[in-house]
Design a protein around this motif. Structure first.
Motif, PDB file in Angstrom:
ATOM      1  N   ARG A 176       0.491  -1.003   0.604  1.00 18.52           N
ATOM      2  CA  ARG A 176       0.003  -0.521   0.158  1.00 18.52           C
ATOM      3  C   ARG A 176       0.970   1.010  -0.013  1.00 18.52           C
ATOM      4  O   ARG A 176       1.669   1.354   0.624  1.00 18.52           O
ATOM      5  CB  ARG A 176      -1.125  -0.310   1.067  1.00 18.52           C
ATOM      6  N   PRO A 177       0.568   2.043  -0.317  1.00 20.33           N
ATOM      7  CA  PRO A 177       1.408   4.199  -0.532  1.00 20.33           C
ATOM      8  C   PRO A 177       1.039   3.975   0.707  1.00 20.33           C
ATOM      9  O   PRO A 177       0.573   3.799   1.546  1.00 20.33           O
ATOM     10  CB  PRO A 177       0.235   4.622  -1.751  1.00 20.33           C
ATOM     11  N   ALA A 178       2.118   5.205   0.337  1.00 18.96           N
ATOM     12  CA  ALA A 178       2.469   5.998   2.038  1.00 18.96           C
ATOM     13  C   ALA A 178       1.051   6.863   2.818  1.00 18.96           C
ATOM     14  O   ALA A 178      -0.051   7.068   1.543  1.00 18.96           O
ATOM     15  CB  ALA A 178       3.474   7.161   1.829  1.00 18.96           C
ATOM     16  N   GLU A 179       0.464   6.824   3.823  1.00 19.67           N
ATOM     17  CA  GLU A 179      -0.803   7.576   3.945  1.00 19.67           C
ATOM     18  C   GLU A 179      -0.891   9.102   3.769  1.00 19.67           C
ATOM     19  O   GLU A 179       0.363   9.420   3.854  1.00 19.67           O
ATOM     20  CB  GLU A 179      -0.397   7.727   5.816  1.00 19.67           C
ATOM     21  N   PRO A 180      -1.751   9.655   3.421  1.00 18.95           N
ATOM     22  CA  PRO A 180      -1.971  10.942   2.177  1.00 18.95           C
ATOM     23  C   PRO A 180      -1.298  11.866   3.151  1.00 18.95           C
ATOM     24  O   PRO A 180      -1.798  12.415   4.373  1.00 18.95           O
ATOM     25  CB  PRO A 180      -3.449  10.651   1.999  1.00 18.95           C
ATOM     26  N   VAL A 181      -0.731  12.627   2.747  1.00 23.07           N
ATOM     27  CA  VAL A 181      -0.978  14.210   3.450  1.00 23.07           C
ATOM     28  C   VAL A 181      -0.979  15.517   2.862  1.00 23.07           C
ATOM     29  O   VAL A 181      -0.762  15.337   1.512  1.00 23.07           O
ATOM     30  CB  VAL A 181       0.845  14.086   4.233  1.00 23.07           C
ATOM     31  N   LYS A 182      -2.075  16.216   3.202  1.00 21.77           N
ATOM     32  CA  LYS A 182      -2.814  17.123   2.634  1.00 21.77           C
ATOM     33  C   LYS A 182      -2.246  18.002   2.831  1.00 21.77           C
ATOM     34  O   LYS A 182      -2.001  19.040   4.269  1.00 21.77           O
ATOM     35  CB  LYS A 182      -3.941  17.301   3.611  1.00 21.77           C
ATOM     36  N   SER A 240     -20.129   2.201  15.266  1.00 26.27           N
ATOM     37  CA  SER A 240     -19.170   3.318  14.304  1.00 26.27           C
ATOM     38  C   SER A 240     -18.394   2.830  13.401  1.00 26.27           C
ATOM     39  O   SER A 240     -17.936   2.171  13.588  1.00 26.27           O
ATOM     40  CB  SER A 240     -17.596   3.838  15.641  1.00 26.27           C
ATOM     41  N   VAL A 241     -18.302   4.270  12.758  1.00 25.13           N
ATOM     42  CA  VAL A 241     -17.128   4.405  11.813  1.00 25.13           C
ATOM     43  C   VAL A 241     -16.100   4.917  11.868  1.00 25.13           C
ATOM     44  O   VAL A 241     -16.771   6.221  12.210  1.00 25.13           O
ATOM     45  CB  VAL A 241     -18.174   4.358  10.630  1.00 25.13           C
ATOM     46  N   HIS A 242     -15.406   4.716  10.707  1.00 25.00           N
ATOM     47  CA  HIS A 242     -13.684   6.119  10.928  1.00 25.00           C
ATOM     48  C   HIS A 242     -14.362   6.996  10.372  1.00 25.00           C
ATOM     49  O   HIS A 242     -15.096   6.901   9.650  1.00 25.00           O
ATOM     50  CB  HIS A 242     -13.056   4.984  10.067  1.00 25.00           C
ATOM     51  N   TRP A 243     -14.477   7.895  10.483  1.00 28.98           N
ATOM     52  CA  TRP A 243     -14.828   9.314   9.837  1.00 28.98           C
ATOM     53  C   TRP A 243     -13.632   9.944   8.703  1.00 28.98           C
ATOM     54  O   TRP A 243     -14.684  10.240   7.644  1.00 28.98           O
ATOM     55  CB  TRP A 243     -14.533  10.713  10.818  1.00 28.98           C
ATOM     56  N   ALA A 244     -13.268   9.007   8.917  1.00 29.82           N
ATOM     57  CA  ALA A 244     -12.685   9.164   6.745  1.00 29.82           C
ATOM     58  C   ALA A 244     -13.579   8.522   5.589  1.00 29.82           C
ATOM     59  O   ALA A 244     -13.267   9.324   5.310  1.00 29.82           O
ATOM     60  CB  ALA A 244     -11.236   8.485   7.052  1.00 29.82           C
ATOM     61  N   LEU A 245     -13.984   7.783   6.360  1.00 25.70           N
ATOM     62  CA  LEU A 245     -14.687   6.347   5.371  1.00 25.70           C
ATOM     63  C   LEU A 245     -15.978   8.104   4.548  1.00 25.70           C
ATOM     64  O   LEU A 245     -16.562   6.843   3.541  1.00 25.70           O
ATOM     65  CB  LEU A 245     -15.876   5.762   5.805  1.00 25.70           C
ATOM     66  N   MET A 246     -16.056   8.721   5.570  1.00 32.60           N
ATOM     67  CA  MET A 246     -17.559   9.675   5.052  1.00 32.60           C
ATOM     68  C   MET A 246     -16.549  10.394   3.472  1.00 32.60           C
ATOM     69  O   MET A 246     -17.504  11.347   2.947  1.00 32.60           O
ATOM     70  CB  MET A 246     -17.279  10.986   6.080  1.00 32.60           C
ATOM     71  N   GLN A 247     -15.458   9.994   3.206  1.00 32.07           N
ATOM     72  CA  GLN A 247     -15.207  10.911   1.905  1.00 32.07           C
ATOM     73  C   GLN A 247     -15.437   9.557   0.760  1.00 32.07           C
ATOM     74  O   GLN A 247     -15.111  10.094  -0.877  1.00 32.07           O
ATOM     75  CB  GLN A 247     -13.091  10.424   1.625  1.00 32.07           C
ATOM     76  N   LEU A 248     -15.731   8.171   0.906  1.00 33.21           N
ATOM     77  CA  LEU A 248     -15.859   7.532  -0.079  1.00 33.21           C
ATOM     78  C   LEU A 248     -17.265   7.662  -0.617  1.00 33.21           C
ATOM     79  O   LEU A 248     -18.406   8.496  -0.516  1.00 33.21           O
ATOM     80  CB  LEU A 248     -15.678   6.210   0.403  1.00 33.21           C
ATOM     81  N   ALA A 307     -11.040  -1.663  -1.398  1.00 35.80           N
ATOM     82  CA  ALA A 307      -9.312  -2.907  -1.253  1.00 35.80           C
ATOM     83  C   ALA A 307      -8.850  -1.729  -2.287  1.00 35.80           C
ATOM     84  O   ALA A 307      -8.172  -0.654  -1.971  1.00 35.80           O
ATOM     85  CB  ALA A 307      -9.091  -3.718  -1.539  1.00 35.80           C
ATOM     86  N   ASP A 308      -8.956  -1.031  -3.288  1.00 34.81           N
ATOM     87  CA  ASP A 308      -8.663   0.212  -3.971  1.00 34.81           C
ATOM     88  C   ASP A 308      -8.454   1.359  -3.370  1.00 34.81           C
ATOM     89  O   ASP A 308      -7.518   2.698  -3.871  1.00 34.81           O
ATOM     90  CB  ASP A 308      -9.455  -0.394  -5.454  1.00 34.81           C
ATOM     91  N   GLU A 309      -9.679   1.990  -3.199  1.00 36.88           N
ATOM     92  CA  GLU A 309      -9.946   3.123  -2.356  1.00 36.88           C
ATOM     93  C   GLU A 309      -9.357   3.227  -1.461  1.00 36.88           C
ATOM     94  O   GLU A 309      -8.997   4.918  -0.778  1.00 36.88           O
ATOM     95  CB  GLU A 309     -11.192   3.353  -2.536  1.00 36.88           C
ATOM     96  N   GLU A 310      -9.084   2.515  -0.138  1.00 33.82           N
ATOM     97  CA  GLU A 310      -9.367   2.812   1.132  1.00 33.82           C
ATOM     98  C   GLU A 310      -7.665   3.815   1.203  1.00 33.82           C
ATOM     99  O   GLU A 310      -7.434   4.505   2.406  1.00 33.82           O
ATOM    100  CB  GLU A 310      -9.732   2.006   2.170  1.00 33.82           C
ATOM    101  N   PRO A 311      -6.723   2.926   0.616  1.00 31.68           N
ATOM    102  CA  PRO A 311      -5.100   3.099   0.540  1.00 31.68           C
ATOM    103  C   PRO A 311      -5.108   4.679   0.801  1.00 31.68           C
ATOM    104  O   PRO A 311      -4.104   5.603   0.829  1.00 31.68           O
ATOM    105  CB  PRO A 311      -4.848   2.103   0.203  1.00 31.68           C
ATOM    106  N   HIS A 312      -5.830   5.560   0.137  1.00 36.38           N
ATOM    107  CA  HIS A 312      -5.724   6.479  -0.922  1.00 36.38           C
ATOM    108  C   HIS A 312      -7.064   7.607   0.487  1.00 36.38           C
ATOM    109  O   HIS A 312      -6.486   8.797   0.191  1.00 36.38           O
ATOM    110  CB  HIS A 312      -6.231   7.045  -1.946  1.00 36.38           C
TER     111      HIS A 312
END
Length: 252
Positions: A75-81, A186-194, A238-243
């Motif tokens: 998997r790629p490195a965790e995204p940084v904004k 509970s779901v991780h807040w980051a999922l709301m990007q999907l 699986a394709d989307e969550e690393p990003h």
């Protein structure tokens, strides 16, 4: 108990290069398998786990587990904004550009500090540090997620035939979803990007755990009945969550 379970797993054709461990969790009733972001595997077992039964369960899951380990290791490195104007942020699958609102004399008012979607832009008032700005954006994801999840949950729960407790978005660390002892989810807040279909996948996964605690054949049947296209959705996920952005930002 831990030693005997470790010996039973070690006797399986587990790849030598895997880093894995066994932990006893008294509250568990069935085997749990957790794959870390670096591909390490943790087998969580009940205190009274039968080593033979655990080994049989692990053996049946080895092909799918091997695919997940390979995916995590690559998997790629965790995204940084960069919190600058024009940076892209996604909400429910739609992308929005960041508009940084300069701090002014009215910056102390609650309205001025509020992150919001406005005319297609994600507006975020400038704060003293990028860490504070990132915190406000993640809190916005949580607040919007709580409203969306609460509205979405009843139809999914009805489809599965369960009555869950409250649902909400929060920081779950490395987990995407969690079912609590009181039935809340509970779901991780980051999922709301999907896109909504992928958020549904995680919700259905946790709702099905209200009927089946483990991840065996019975659990898979429940997921497939609730989401007939679950296999394709899982590959998409699986394709989307690393990003997915989890809140990491570059300092100014």
């Amino acid at each position: 108990m831990t030693t005997s379970v470790q010996q039973a797993i070690a006797a399986l054709p587990v790849p030598r290069e895997w880093l894995w461990d066994v932990v006893v969790r008294p509250r568990r009733r069935t085997l749990g398998i957790e794959v870390a972001s670096d591909g390490g595997v943790l087998f969580a077992v009940p205190a009274d786990a039968d080593p033979v039964a655990v080994a049989d369960a692990v053996r049946s899951r080895l092909p799918r587990l091997a695919r997940e380990v390979r995916r995590r290791q690559g998997r790629p490195a965790e995204p940084v904004k960069d919190l600058i104007g024009g940076t892209s942020f996604s909400y429910l699958g739609r992308r929005h550009r960041l508009k940084v609102i300069p701090a002014g004399p009215a910056a102390l008012s609650g309205e001025e500090r509020r992150v919001r979607l406005y005319r297609g832009w994600l507006e975020s008032p400038r704060a003293g540090t990028t860490g504070e700005e990132a915190r406000r954006i993640t809190e916005w994801y949580m607040a919007c997620g709580n409203r969306w999840l609460s509205a979405r949950m009843p139809s999914l729960a009805s489809r599965i035939g369960v009555a869950p407790g409250p649902v909400g978005a929060r920081d779950l660390g490395r987990r995407w979803g969690a079912r609590e002892q009181d039935g809340s989810i509970s779901v991780h807040w980051a999922l709301m990007q999907l896109p909504p279909a992928l958020v549904d996948l995680v919700l259905v996964h946790e709702l099905c755990h209200l009927r089946e605690a483990g991840h065996g054949a019975a659990f898979r049947r429940e997921v497939q009945l609730a989401l007939p296209g679950a296999d394709a959705l899982e590959r998409w996920f699986a394709d989307e969550e690393p990003h997915l952005w989890r809140g990491a930002v570059r300092p100014r």
